[in-house]
Design a protein around this motif. Structure first.
Motif, PDB file in Angstrom:
ATOM      1  N   HIS A  94       0.838  -1.199   0.000  1.00  0.00           N
ATOM      2  CA  HIS A  94       0.000   0.000   0.000  1.00  0.00           C
ATOM      3  C   HIS A  94       0.867   1.241   0.000  1.00  0.00           C
ATOM      4  CE1 HIS A  94      -3.584  -2.202   2.091  1.00  0.00           C
ATOM      5  NE2 HIS A  94      -3.232  -2.767   0.949  1.00  0.00           N
ATOM      6  N   LEU A  95       0.434   2.235  -0.752  1.00  0.00           N
ATOM      7  CA  LEU A  95       1.152   3.499  -0.852  1.00  0.00           C
ATOM      8  C   LEU A  95       0.258   4.607  -0.314  1.00  0.00           C
ATOM      9  CD1 LEU A  95       3.685   4.981  -1.934  1.00  0.00           C
ATOM     10  CD2 LEU A  95       2.440   5.257  -4.080  1.00  0.00           C
ATOM     11  N   GLU A  96       0.655   5.181   0.824  1.00  0.00           N
ATOM     12  CA  GLU A  96      -0.100   6.286   1.409  1.00  0.00           C
ATOM     13  C   GLU A  96       0.407   7.583   0.803  1.00  0.00           C
ATOM     14  OE1 GLU A  96       0.005   6.050   5.680  1.00  0.00           O
ATOM     15  OE2 GLU A  96      -0.482   3.909   5.629  1.00  0.00           O
ATOM     16  N   VAL A  97      -0.514   8.373   0.265  1.00  0.00           N
ATOM     17  CA  VAL A  97      -0.163   9.607  -0.442  1.00  0.00           C
ATOM     18  C   VAL A  97      -0.919  10.779   0.169  1.00  0.00           C
ATOM     19  CG1 VAL A  97      -0.187  10.794  -2.672  1.00  0.00           C
ATOM     20  CG2 VAL A  97       0.231   8.324  -2.581  1.00  0.00           C
ATOM     21  N   ASP A  98      -0.215  11.874   0.401  1.00  0.00           N
ATOM     22  CA  ASP A  98      -0.852  13.136   0.766  1.00  0.00           C
ATOM     23  C   ASP A  98      -1.066  13.895  -0.542  1.00  0.00           C
ATOM     24  OD1 ASP A  98      -0.742  12.577   3.500  1.00  0.00           O
ATOM     25  OD2 ASP A  98       1.228  13.492   3.721  1.00  0.00           O
ATOM     26  N   TRP A  99      -2.279  13.858  -1.044  1.00  0.00           N
ATOM     27  CA  TRP A  99      -2.589  14.478  -2.325  1.00  0.00           C
ATOM     28  C   TRP A  99      -2.648  15.992  -2.172  1.00  0.00           C
ATOM     29  CZ3 TRP A  99      -2.101  11.451  -6.386  1.00  0.00           C
ATOM     30  CH2 TRP A  99      -2.192  10.080  -6.181  1.00  0.00           C
ATOM     31  N   ASP A 100      -2.212  16.712  -3.190  1.00  0.00           N
ATOM     32  CA  ASP A 100      -2.207  18.181  -3.165  1.00  0.00           C
ATOM     33  C   ASP A 100      -3.608  18.746  -2.926  1.00  0.00           C
ATOM     34  OD1 ASP A 100       0.479  17.882  -3.718  1.00  0.00           O
ATOM     35  OD2 ASP A 100       0.362  18.654  -5.759  1.00  0.00           O
ATOM     36  N   GLY A 123      -5.685  17.651  -0.833  1.00  0.00           N
ATOM     37  CA  GLY A 123      -6.078  17.440   0.555  1.00  0.00           C
ATOM     38  C   GLY A 123      -6.555  16.024   0.831  1.00  0.00           C
ATOM     39  N   SER A 124      -6.780  15.234  -0.208  1.00  0.00           N
ATOM     40  CA  SER A 124      -7.206  13.851  -0.051  1.00  0.00           C
ATOM     41  C   SER A 124      -6.085  13.024   0.565  1.00  0.00           C
ATOM     42  CB  SER A 124      -7.582  13.264  -1.408  1.00  0.00           C
ATOM     43  OG  SER A 124      -7.910  11.895  -1.283  1.00  0.00           O
ATOM     44  N   LYS A 125      -6.454  11.958   1.244  1.00  0.00           N
ATOM     45  CA  LYS A 125      -5.485  11.030   1.845  1.00  0.00           C
ATOM     46  C   LYS A 125      -5.640   9.628   1.258  1.00  0.00           C
ATOM     47  CE  LYS A 125      -3.953  13.993   4.906  1.00  0.00           C
ATOM     48  NZ  LYS A 125      -2.635  14.550   4.850  1.00  0.00           N
ATOM     49  N   LEU A 126      -6.168   9.519   0.055  1.00  0.00           N
ATOM     50  CA  LEU A 126      -6.425   8.223  -0.564  1.00  0.00           C
ATOM     51  C   LEU A 126      -5.156   7.379  -0.624  1.00  0.00           C
ATOM     52  CD1 LEU A 126      -8.548   6.478  -2.151  1.00  0.00           C
ATOM     53  CD2 LEU A 126      -7.473   7.362  -4.208  1.00  0.00           C
ATOM     54  N   THR A 127      -5.248   6.149  -0.123  1.00  0.00           N
ATOM     55  CA  THR A 127      -4.154   5.188  -0.190  1.00  0.00           C
ATOM     56  C   THR A 127      -4.245   4.424  -1.508  1.00  0.00           C
ATOM     57  OG1 THR A 127      -4.038   4.946   2.207  1.00  0.00           O
ATOM     58  CG2 THR A 127      -3.163   3.133   0.900  1.00  0.00           C
ATOM     59  N   ILE A 128      -3.112   4.269  -2.166  1.00  0.00           N
ATOM     60  CA  ILE A 128      -3.052   3.548  -3.436  1.00  0.00           C
ATOM     61  C   ILE A 128      -2.844   2.063  -3.147  1.00  0.00           C
ATOM     62  CG2 ILE A 128      -1.696   3.230  -5.551  1.00  0.00           C
ATOM     63  CD1 ILE A 128      -3.431   5.790  -5.464  1.00  0.00           C
ATOM     64  N   ILE A 129      -3.745   1.237  -3.697  1.00  0.00           N
ATOM     65  CA  ILE A 129      -3.680  -0.214  -3.502  1.00  0.00           C
ATOM     66  C   ILE A 129      -3.627  -0.870  -4.883  1.00  0.00           C
ATOM     67  CG2 ILE A 129      -4.771  -2.220  -2.443  1.00  0.00           C
ATOM     68  CD1 ILE A 129      -6.217  -0.235  -0.565  1.00  0.00           C
ATOM     69  N   PRO A 130      -2.427  -1.168  -5.363  1.00  0.00           N
ATOM     70  CA  PRO A 130      -2.268  -1.704  -6.717  1.00  0.00           C
ATOM     71  C   PRO A 130      -3.074  -2.973  -6.989  1.00  0.00           C
ATOM     72  CG  PRO A 130      -0.167  -1.040  -5.834  1.00  0.00           C
ATOM     73  CD  PRO A 130      -1.145  -0.968  -4.700  1.00  0.00           C
ATOM     74  N   GLU A 131      -3.210  -3.842  -6.018  1.00  0.00           N
ATOM     75  CA  GLU A 131      -3.935  -5.087  -6.273  1.00  0.00           C
ATOM     76  C   GLU A 131      -5.429  -4.854  -6.530  1.00  0.00           C
ATOM     77  OE1 GLU A 131      -4.746  -6.675  -1.741  1.00  0.00           O
ATOM     78  OE2 GLU A 131      -2.918  -7.289  -2.755  1.00  0.00           O
ATOM     79  N   LEU A 132      -5.902  -3.648  -6.231  1.00  0.00           N
ATOM     80  CA  LEU A 132      -7.289  -3.298  -6.535  1.00  0.00           C
ATOM     81  C   LEU A 132      -7.403  -2.496  -7.836  1.00  0.00           C
ATOM     82  CD1 LEU A 132      -8.644  -2.317  -2.999  1.00  0.00           C
ATOM     83  CD2 LEU A 132      -8.828  -4.505  -4.202  1.00  0.00           C
ATOM     84  N   GLY A 133      -6.267  -2.278  -8.506  1.00  0.00           N
ATOM     85  CA  GLY A 133      -6.284  -1.587  -9.782  1.00  0.00           C
ATOM     86  C   GLY A 133      -5.790  -0.156  -9.750  1.00  0.00           C
TER      87      GLY A 133
END
Length: 63
Positions: A39-45, A47-57
């Motif tokens: 999992h890749l936790e990203v602080d989006w510019d 303001g979102s905190k959506l975590t990137i989960i490659p196995e979900l696409g």
């Protein structure tokens, strides 16, 4: 998925999350890479905190 370092800049290529307001091309900064879970936790510019989960696409690229 390749590994990322905290502070790296990434751009959203695709997310499978149908509820997020993020769009292709949105940019953010890597907050944390969890190699065990992939999992890749990203602080989006935006303001979102959506975590990137490659196995979900989800997909990002460095820029």
């Amino acid at each position: 998925m390749e590994e990322f370092e905290k502070g790296e800049r990434v751009e959203l290529v695709h997310t499978a999350d149908e509820y997020t307001r993020l769009q292709q091309g949105d940019q953010g900064t890597v907050a944390r890479w969890d190699a065990r879970l992939g999992h890749l936790e990203v602080d989006w510019d935006s303001g979102s905190k959506l975590t990137i989960i490659p196995e979900l696409g989800d997909e990002v690229r460095r820029f």
